[in-house]
Design a protein around this motif. Sequence first.
Motif, short mmCIF file in Angstrom:
data_model
loop_
_atom_site.label_atom_id
_atom_site.label_comp_id
_atom_site.label_asym_id
_atom_site.label_seq_id
_atom_site.Cartn_x
_atom_site.Cartn_y
_atom_site.Cartn_z
N ALA A 55 -7.78 35.78 153.21
CA ALA A 55 -9.03 35.10 153.60
C ALA A 55 -9.16 33.78 152.84
O ALA A 55 -9.52 32.75 153.43
CB ALA A 55 -10.23 36.00 153.32
N SER A 56 -8.85 33.80 151.57
CA SER A 56 -8.93 32.58 150.76
C SER A 56 -7.94 31.53 151.26
O SER A 56 -8.28 30.36 151.40
CB SER A 56 -8.65 32.92 149.30
N PHE A 57 -6.72 31.95 151.56
CA PHE A 57 -5.72 31.01 152.06
C PHE A 57 -6.17 30.34 153.35
O PHE A 57 -6.01 29.14 153.54
CB PHE A 57 -4.37 31.71 152.27
N PHE A 58 -6.75 31.13 154.25
CA PHE A 58 -7.20 30.60 155.53
C PHE A 58 -8.59 29.96 155.43
O PHE A 58 -9.14 29.51 156.42
CB PHE A 58 -7.23 31.70 156.60
N ASP A 59 -9.15 29.91 154.23
CA ASP A 59 -10.47 29.34 153.98
C ASP A 59 -11.53 30.02 154.86
O ASP A 59 -12.32 29.36 155.54
CB ASP A 59 -10.46 27.83 154.20
N MET A 60 -11.49 31.35 154.84
CA MET A 60 -12.41 32.15 155.64
C MET A 60 -13.22 33.07 154.72
O MET A 60 -12.77 33.42 153.64
CB MET A 60 -11.62 33.03 156.63
N ASP A 61 -14.41 33.44 155.19
CA ASP A 61 -15.17 34.47 154.50
C ASP A 61 -14.59 35.83 154.88
O ASP A 61 -13.97 35.96 155.94
CB ASP A 61 -16.64 34.44 154.94
N LEU A 62 -14.80 36.83 154.05
CA LEU A 62 -14.32 38.17 154.40
C LEU A 62 -14.91 38.65 155.72
O LEU A 62 -14.25 39.31 156.50
CB LEU A 62 -14.64 39.16 153.29
N GLY A 63 -16.16 38.29 155.99
CA GLY A 63 -16.79 38.67 157.24
C GLY A 63 -16.12 38.06 158.45
O GLY A 63 -16.13 38.63 159.54
N ASP A 64 -15.52 36.87 158.28
CA ASP A 64 -14.78 36.24 159.38
C ASP A 64 -13.48 36.98 159.64
O ASP A 64 -13.04 37.10 160.77
CB ASP A 64 -14.42 34.78 159.04
N LEU A 65 -12.87 37.45 158.58
CA LEU A 65 -11.59 38.12 158.70
C LEU A 65 -11.74 39.58 159.11
O LEU A 65 -10.86 40.14 159.74
CB LEU A 65 -10.83 38.03 157.37
N ASN A 66 -12.87 40.17 158.78
CA ASN A 66 -13.11 41.57 159.12
C ASN A 66 -14.44 41.71 159.83
O ASN A 66 -15.47 41.84 159.18
CB ASN A 66 -13.08 42.44 157.87
N PRO A 67 -14.44 41.67 161.16
CA PRO A 67 -15.70 41.78 161.89
C PRO A 67 -16.47 43.06 161.61
O PRO A 67 -17.67 43.11 161.84
CB PRO A 67 -15.25 41.74 163.37
N CYS A 68 -15.81 44.07 161.09
CA CYS A 68 -16.50 45.32 160.75
C CYS A 68 -17.48 45.12 159.61
O CYS A 68 -18.43 45.85 159.46
CB CYS A 68 -15.49 46.40 160.38
#
Length: 83
Positions: A55-68
Amino acid sequence: MNNKSVKIGEIVRKQRYERCISRKKLGGKCKISEETIKNMENGKNVNWSTVMAIASFFDMDLGDLNPCIGKEAPPKKDKENKD
């Protein structure tokens, strides 16, 4: 097969394809094995430190990476605003 892992793996694969990044390159940048990324993309369970690194590498929040997780994910820390 864990439903959360499948969704995370699908998102990781999509992000890799969109950015033209191989599993090997992503693994090197995140300090995880290519095999771990392959397992994640194939829906196998992975640990949260792996998910957080990607998530950090893709500059995403955990919520973006895991819709659950959705809105329950902690907010991403602003690099300029270190409270």
